[in-house]
Design an enzyme around this catalytic site. Structure first.
Site, mmCIF file in Angstrom:
data_model
loop_
_atom_site.group_PDB
_atom_site.id
_atom_site.type_symbol
_atom_site.label_atom_id
_atom_site.label_comp_id
_atom_site.label_asym_id
_atom_site.label_seq_id
_atom_site.Cartn_x
_atom_site.Cartn_y
_atom_site.Cartn_z
ATOM 1 N N ASP A 172 -42.608 0.799 29.996
ATOM 2 C CA ASP A 172 -42.490 -0.466 29.263
ATOM 3 C C ASP A 172 -43.710 -0.663 28.363
ATOM 4 O O ASP A 172 -43.605 -1.103 27.220
ATOM 5 C CB ASP A 172 -42.368 -1.622 30.261
ATOM 6 C CG ASP A 172 -41.307 -1.340 31.314
ATOM 7 O OD1 ASP A 172 -40.126 -1.266 30.953
ATOM 8 O OD2 ASP A 172 -41.664 -1.133 32.487
ATOM 9 N N HIS A 200 -40.675 -4.495 36.780
ATOM 10 C CA HIS A 200 -40.016 -3.524 35.897
ATOM 11 C C HIS A 200 -38.527 -3.870 35.903
ATOM 12 O O HIS A 200 -37.715 -3.253 36.595
ATOM 13 C CB HIS A 200 -40.241 -2.093 36.380
ATOM 14 C CG HIS A 200 -39.364 -1.115 35.640
ATOM 15 N ND1 HIS A 200 -39.542 -0.806 34.322
ATOM 16 C CD2 HIS A 200 -38.274 -0.407 36.035
ATOM 17 C CE1 HIS A 200 -38.606 0.041 33.944
ATOM 18 N NE2 HIS A 200 -37.825 0.294 34.960
HETATM 19 P P1 NAX Z 1 -31.051 10.769 38.972
HETATM 20 O O1 NAX Z 1 -29.856 10.161 39.636
HETATM 21 O O2 NAX Z 1 -30.857 11.757 37.896
HETATM 22 O O3 NAX Z 1 -31.947 11.474 40.087
HETATM 23 C C1 NAX Z 1 -32.302 10.831 41.272
HETATM 24 C C2 NAX Z 1 -32.505 11.919 42.315
HETATM 25 O O4 NAX Z 1 -32.998 11.288 43.498
HETATM 26 C C3 NAX Z 1 -31.221 12.641 42.688
HETATM 27 O O5 NAX Z 1 -31.412 14.039 42.638
HETATM 28 C C4 NAX Z 1 -30.952 12.155 44.112
HETATM 29 O O6 NAX Z 1 -30.289 13.118 44.895
HETATM 30 C C5 NAX Z 1 -32.373 11.896 44.586
HETATM 31 N N1 NAX Z 1 -32.476 11.062 45.770
HETATM 32 C C6 NAX Z 1 -31.662 10.040 46.146
HETATM 33 N N2 NAX Z 1 -32.059 9.568 47.344
HETATM 34 C C7 NAX Z 1 -33.135 10.291 47.710
HETATM 35 C C8 NAX Z 1 -33.972 10.278 48.842
HETATM 36 N N3 NAX Z 1 -33.774 9.423 49.861
HETATM 37 N N4 NAX Z 1 -34.982 11.169 48.908
HETATM 38 C C9 NAX Z 1 -35.191 12.040 47.910
HETATM 39 N N5 NAX Z 1 -34.418 12.110 46.819
HETATM 40 C C10 NAX Z 1 -33.400 11.240 46.715
HETATM 41 O O7 NAX Z 1 -31.942 9.544 38.508
HETATM 42 P P2 NAX Z 1 -33.155 9.542 37.474
HETATM 43 O O8 NAX Z 1 -32.637 9.300 36.112
HETATM 44 O O9 NAX Z 1 -34.012 10.715 37.723
HETATM 45 O O10 NAX Z 1 -33.892 8.171 37.895
HETATM 46 C C11 NAX Z 1 -34.534 8.060 39.138
HETATM 47 C C12 NAX Z 1 -34.985 6.635 39.379
HETATM 48 O O11 NAX Z 1 -35.939 6.222 38.389
HETATM 49 C C13 NAX Z 1 -33.871 5.591 39.306
HETATM 50 O O12 NAX Z 1 -34.030 4.693 40.395
HETATM 51 C C14 NAX Z 1 -34.137 4.877 38.004
HETATM 52 O O13 NAX Z 1 -33.608 3.570 37.984
HETATM 53 C C15 NAX Z 1 -35.636 4.897 37.999
HETATM 54 N N6 NAX Z 1 -36.307 4.625 36.719
HETATM 55 C C16 NAX Z 1 -37.454 3.906 36.761
HETATM 56 C C17 NAX Z 1 -38.214 3.676 35.631
HETATM 57 C C18 NAX Z 1 -39.480 2.904 35.696
HETATM 58 O O14 NAX Z 1 -40.065 2.682 34.638
HETATM 59 N N7 NAX Z 1 -39.956 2.459 36.861
HETATM 60 C C19 NAX Z 1 -37.763 4.161 34.304
HETATM 61 C C20 NAX Z 1 -36.787 5.282 34.383
HETATM 62 C C21 NAX Z 1 -35.756 5.161 35.479
HETATM 63 O O15 NAX Z 1 -34.742 4.290 35.059
#
Ligand code: NAX
Length: 345
Positions: A172, A200
């Site tokens: 952000d 966020h």
């Molecule tokens: P993806 O769905 O591509 O990847 C997430 C990965 O996490 C998957 O491979 C899934 O199997 C794995 N996962 C799920 N549960 C798990 C657990 N208990 N232990 C280990 N791995 C686990 O999502 P992606 O685009 O990579 O985003 C990941 C997260 O970042 C989401 O929650 C998203 O909302 C968040 N974000 C946060 C941002 C921030 O600024 N704080 C910005 C970017 C993003 O939106």
């Protein structure tokens, strides 16, 4: 568990490898962030790295493919890669933990169910960090709801200092910096000291009232359009994530990975004199009227791997209202999530 040595060059004397854990490593942010961490862009070009990759069991085949690709990158600093679905393996002796993996909101899912699922994930991971990571581990929570997930992890890791837990609002912050740079027609690195306050989420408050362009001109004087700064600028940043999803049909990954690297690099090496960055950190109740006990994004300066909240900024009535709105949302999120913890910590 997949474990192999990528490179074992013992001829060059270098620092001990840094053990960096990335969770959700098979996901899209994981895929985008790994190269920068492993090639020295974050922790330095003379710092060997051991990557500890965590994902859930059904993703182990996909994660194996990521491990193959890391090997194929032929990175001299990358000493080992461990891929696992066991947090007690991935956090073992970790120096850094970047918690990206979380439960995404599925269609029809209630907000309380999302909070519950993530409270479970971040409690488990907090406990594992508490038991097996180094006590100096630096934790960055990215998975949403990032602020509240960070709070839950921290509460489950009482043996690790609370200052070692932060959440990502640097994306952000970077977005705000980039919007101002475009508006003023200057390079993005000439824009200093924007601030992201709070959550966020869409209630976050991007604030440029204390920012300057290189040379000292106030951002508000350079922009010369308070209506934009108090209106469209704020909503553009607040809704940028949704705009990327609408266009890409996937959430931000490239820019999120870059922000993770910026956050960790600044935490490691410090901020420039007179400059600050935004990070979600635990509020003590002693700054700007922010309630105690929230993970709330504030401006911080960093040296010796220690952040300090930038204090004493004058807060206008306009800002105060926006800062309160995002705090109110965080209080509500925290109270809703903490209910799901077994001991109601
Ligand atoms: P993806 O769905 O591509 O990847 C997430 C990965 O996490 C998957 O491979 C899934 O199997 C794995 N996962 C799920 N549960 C798990 C657990 N208990 N232990 C280990 N791995 C686990 O999502 P992606 O685009 O990579 O985003 C990941 C997260 O970042 C989401 O929650 C998203 O909302 C968040 N974000 C946060 C941002 C921030 O600024 N704080 C910005 C970017 C993003 O939106």
């Amino acid at each position: 568990m997949i474990c192999f040595p990528v490179s074992r060059d013992k001829r060059v004397h270098m620092a001990e490898p840094l053990r960096v854990c990335i969770t959700g490593a098979a996901g899209q942010i994981g895929y985008s962030v790994l190269l920068s961490v492993a090639n020295g862009d974050v922790f330095g070009k003379d710092q060997p790295i051991v990557l500890l990759l965590l994902d859930i069991e059904p993703m182990m085949t996909a994660l194996g493919g990521v491990v193959m690709e890391l090997q194929d990158c032929a990175l001299p600093l990358l000493r080992d890669v461990v891929a696992t679905h066991d947090p007690y393996v991935s956090f073992k002796d970790a120096d850094v933990a970047i918690l990206v993996g979380s439960m995404p909101r599925r269609e029809g899912m209630l907000r309380k169910d999302l909070l519950k699922a993530n409270a479970g994930i971040f409690s488990t991971q907090g406990k594992a960090l508490n038991e097996v990571a180094k006590k100096t581990v630096k934790v960055l929570v990215v998975g949403n709801p990032a602020n509240t997930n960070c709070l839950i992890a921290l509460k489950n890791a009482p043996s690790i200092p609370v200052a070692n837990f932060t959440c990502l609002t640097r994306l952000d912050h970077n977005r705000a910096q980039a919007q101002v740079a475009a508006r003023c027609g200057v390079r993005v690195d000439k824009v200093h000291n924007v601030i992201i306050w709070g959550n966020h989420s869409s209630t976050q408050y991007p604030d440029v009232s204390h920012g300057q362009l290189e040379g000292g001109q106030k951002i508000s004087d350079a922009v010369k359009d308070d209506a934009w700064l108090h209106g469209d600028f704020i909503t553009t940043i607040q809704k940028r994530g949704a705009a990327v999803i609408a266009a890409r049909k996937l959430s931000s990954a490239l820019s999120a990975a870059k922000a993770i690297c910026d956050h960790m690099r600044d935490w490691w090496f410090g901020t420039q004199p007179g400059q600050w960055v935004s990070m979600g950190v635990l509020s003590t109740g002693s700054h700007y009227g922010i309630p105690e006990g929230l993970i709330y994004s504030v401006p911080v300066q960093i040296s010796n791997k220690t952040w300090t909240v930038v204090d004493g900024l004058e807060i206008s009535e306009f800002s105060r209202e926006k800062m309160k709105a995002t705090a109110d949302e965080l209080v509500e999120e925290r109270d809703a999530a903490l209910v799901f913890l077994p001991s109601k910590q």
